[in-house]
Design a protein around this motif. Structure first.
Motif: not given
Lengths: 489, 489
Positions: A207, A237-241, B238-241
């Motif tokens: 992260h 964690f399905n992060s956008s990063l 910063n999750s996509s969910l």
């Protein structure tokens, strides 16, 4: 439960348990011992109480020194409870028999009130890297690593007033001492962060590295076979990063806004235990050195990578304490990881850090004293001996059959033991050779062994990982099942 | 450090510390006591050793019952170390003086080798909700809640063989017992999950609720003023969910693929301590009941919301143990949260769960026995008394000035105390009334008080949150600074 009830249960024979004369003798001996101890305890109490009342009146702060007595007694009595060497009673064992005595918590594949009954045809769980082989070491050295924590111990979020991190300075000191003793990593002038196990630190570092380029999506990669949790955690964690991208060469195609690549690499590798060193690599490399301890692999050099992860779990066996640490060079990365740890869990349990400090200090002390022949074996010697014998046994089973092969590992000179060290890996990376055995984990399961399929490590289903880190009884079961399988036509 | 060194330091006067005759008498008394204790200890050791060698030979499993002795002594000596009531020495206090004696860890705004020197013009930190007021309670009841943890205690990831969760069953039992005692939440037939503090559980529940609609982006909302960490944590991951969406009415516009709304609500509220109950609401509501304990607010009913969060931090004061729990009705949500906790940190420290069990059990036991007048005060009585007196003092300061106002709270009948309970909130939500005091946190800072600005709670900068949960000395400083401020023309 009162202390008296507690006392009764742990020293009287359990109902329904068959009593050998030896065990009866043992119980009587312990009963006498405990009675003597109790008398001494009451003498102490009377003495202290009396003295307390006639001596100078203390300020409200210093407690009567007998404050730990009740908790100590509960721990002692639990420790003395006999579960046939195949189970435990702890001070917080909840289940009790009809007469109030605690029910032994039996190890896998044992049952009965005192865990003396081996469960027939029991399935062996060799899936998890649970480091239970160390339980016997700590049992055999009961005076080492005990944690006594008073009710008023470090209540706050920060370990002490004015602290700038969530980390206990005594624990950080013990971590540095441990690396100095073993010679496996440079800590001088490096930042050390503590996490709720190295599991939390893997995401903290991924992260935080990704956050250094917040406008992009950083590809997270690993070379197969890789530790299965890297992918599972990154996906979860399905992060956008950042996003899981598989092998390094696939990284650039994984995202529309690809960022700097983050490579996760375990060295020694999980599952193969090969040492892995990358040369020039695009992007960041996170070295997971969970298994870089002398009982598991020869210590060939003192690593000084930019980002290194370690865990108590594989060093002393205390997986349940959830203590890992990261050694970091970049101050910006350190600050971002600190922030992650603060916002995700508000730091790390002080209780665990305290216990870990006692455990690490006991290891450091045991190797700092000049060794006498009467001295007990240190944990690294113990661990290496156990794992070498397991590996040798496994090799002899596998060599007697054309059905399987094991990973090749080569002995190296170990700077810690100051000798060429034999092989003592924590996992077998077994390959099924027969054409019909394309699903090796399934072959194992049919033989009563739960392994972790090669596919979970990004490898072929012809592989299976078998953990060798469990209790001895569990390994014995595993070896017996494998022998049977190898002997099948 | 050896035990002998440890012994010396904690009982001899510290260099440079001024010795009042009373303190000298106290030290001599304790020195005699400790010497007597040491003699008893050696008698015990000799006795046990002798008996051990002549009695029946025990199987290898049961340890010599003296195994905790060294750790106990280190803890006792640390506990007896005098830091003027303004600091602590623990068994893992790292810093030592030139002569090897440990350096007292002084509370905020105290210094000197024995913490006897009040730091002049010290800035009061009233920013954090650090529940240090409870330290004095546990100090005054030193026999309660001690944790004695042997080296071989629950090494594995799972607390015991065959366990299906990372949670210790004795801890879950204690949690249920605590709610039964207090009457603040229904636990019968509910799932209970344990997290690394309720901080971890907030994200676990947000993530898991969002995962029930993986194709959408769930808006996470809270009504201002809300606990500042909700937004900070949601943003950080910063999750996509899911995504932070502010007030509930803004939720639908926050995302192109809006999912089911997730509302976070603290009740009693952090910062205002108002009880908050929502009627019909779109989507999910997560009730954070961190402060729903009888020392902090009247217990008016036994809550039975779908999703409830609690934490050890505000119940017994042990923020540093990082233990929180969630009470959940929906089995699918429970499973998803379990998975989140597994993949993010591989569960929760067993050491912390053990200590938390001892602490909760001591609270339950203290209120389960018929109360005698000689009995010490229970923790809820202690906490309420301290916080009521703080609130009363604060009110009298504020009422004497037109510069500030405090939030309005109304007394209610408390089912736990079985009486109309006075006000004992953990935070003051102060409003600056003067036109020129638009930045209330800045007004505080100029007066030597660090508060948390209203803007962090989604509210006006005319508000500031002042924590009332710190040690008494810290509150006294806060009250003095506020009085000065109120007296300014």
């Amino acid at each position: 439960m009162t202390v008296t009830e507690d006392m009764g249960e742990s020293l009287l024979p359990l109902p329904g348990a068959s009593q050998t004369p030896e065990k009866r003798k043992w119980r009587v001996g312990w009963l006498l011992l405990a009675a003597a101890f109790l008398i001494q305890f009451h003498i102490n109490m009377w003495y202290l109480h009396h003295h307390h009342n006639t001596g100078p009146k203390p300020p409200p702060n210093p407690p009567n020194p007998q404050w730990p007595a009740e908790a100590v007694q509960a721990a002692q009595l639990a420790a003395a409870h006999w579960c046939s060497g195949n189970g435990n009673v702890f001070a917080d064992t909840l289940a009790v028999n009809a007469d109030g005595t605690p029910v032994c918590e039996c190890d896998d594949c044992f049952s009965g009130p005192d865990c003396s009954v081996a469960v027939p045809a029991c399935i062996v769980n060799a899936d998890s890297g649970n480091p239970l082989l160390f339980e016997a070491f700590w049992r055999a050295n009961p005076d080492l690593g005990t944690a006594v924590i008073p009710g008023w111990y470090r209540l706050g979020y920060l370990p002490k007033p004015g602290a700038e991190t969530f980390y206990n300075d005594a624990f950080i000191d013990a971590v540095r001492g441990m690396h100095t003793l073993v010679g496996n990593a440079v800590t001088e002038g490096r930042y050390i962060l503590v996490g709720t196990g190295s599991m939390q630190l893997v995401n903290a570092v991924v992260h935080s590295l990704a956050l250094q380029n917040p406008e992009t999506v950083s590809p997270v990669v690993a070379r197969a076979p890789y530790y299965s949790a890297y992918k599972i955690q990154t996906d979860m964690f399905n992060s956008s990063l950042y996003t899981w991208a598989g092998e390094p060469e696939d990284a650039l195609t994984a995202s529309k806004r690809p960022g700097v690549q983050i490579e996760l690499i375990a060295s020694p590798n999980n599952p193969t235990f090969q040492i892995q060193e990358l040369g020039d690599v695009h992007g960041h490399v996170v070295y997971d050195h969970a298994y870089y301890w002398p009982h598991l692999t020869p210590i060939t050099e003192k690593y000084d990578h930019d980002i290194m992860l370690f865990t108590l779990s594989k060093a002393t066996g205390h997986a349940g304490s959830r203590i890992g640490w990261a050694i970091i060079k970049d101050p910006d990365l350190y600050a971002k990881m600190e922030y992650y740890l603060m916002i995700s869990t508000l730091g790390v349990s002080h209780d665990s850090q305290f216990r870990a400090t006692q455990l690490l200090k006991s290891v450091i002390n045991s190797y700092s004293k000049p060794q006498k022949s009467s001295d007990k074996q240190g944990i690294f010697h113990y661990g290496r001996e156990v794992l070498q014998s397991r590996w040798a046994r496994l090799q002899s089973i596998v060599k007697g059959s054309s059905r399987f092969t094991l990973q090749e590992l080569k002995p190296e000179y170990c700077h810690f033991f100051k000798e060429q060290s034999g092989l003592s890996p924590g996992y077998a990376w077994l390959h099924c050779e027969r054409e019909e055995d394309a699903d090796c984990a399934d072959v194992m399961l049919k033989a009563g062994i739960i392994g972790r399929p090669g596919t979970e490590f990004g490898a072929s289903s012809r592989y299976v990982r078998l953990a060798l880190l469990d209790r001895q009884s569990s390994f014995d079961n595993l070896a017996a099942r494998l022998s049977d399988l190898a002997a099948q036509p």
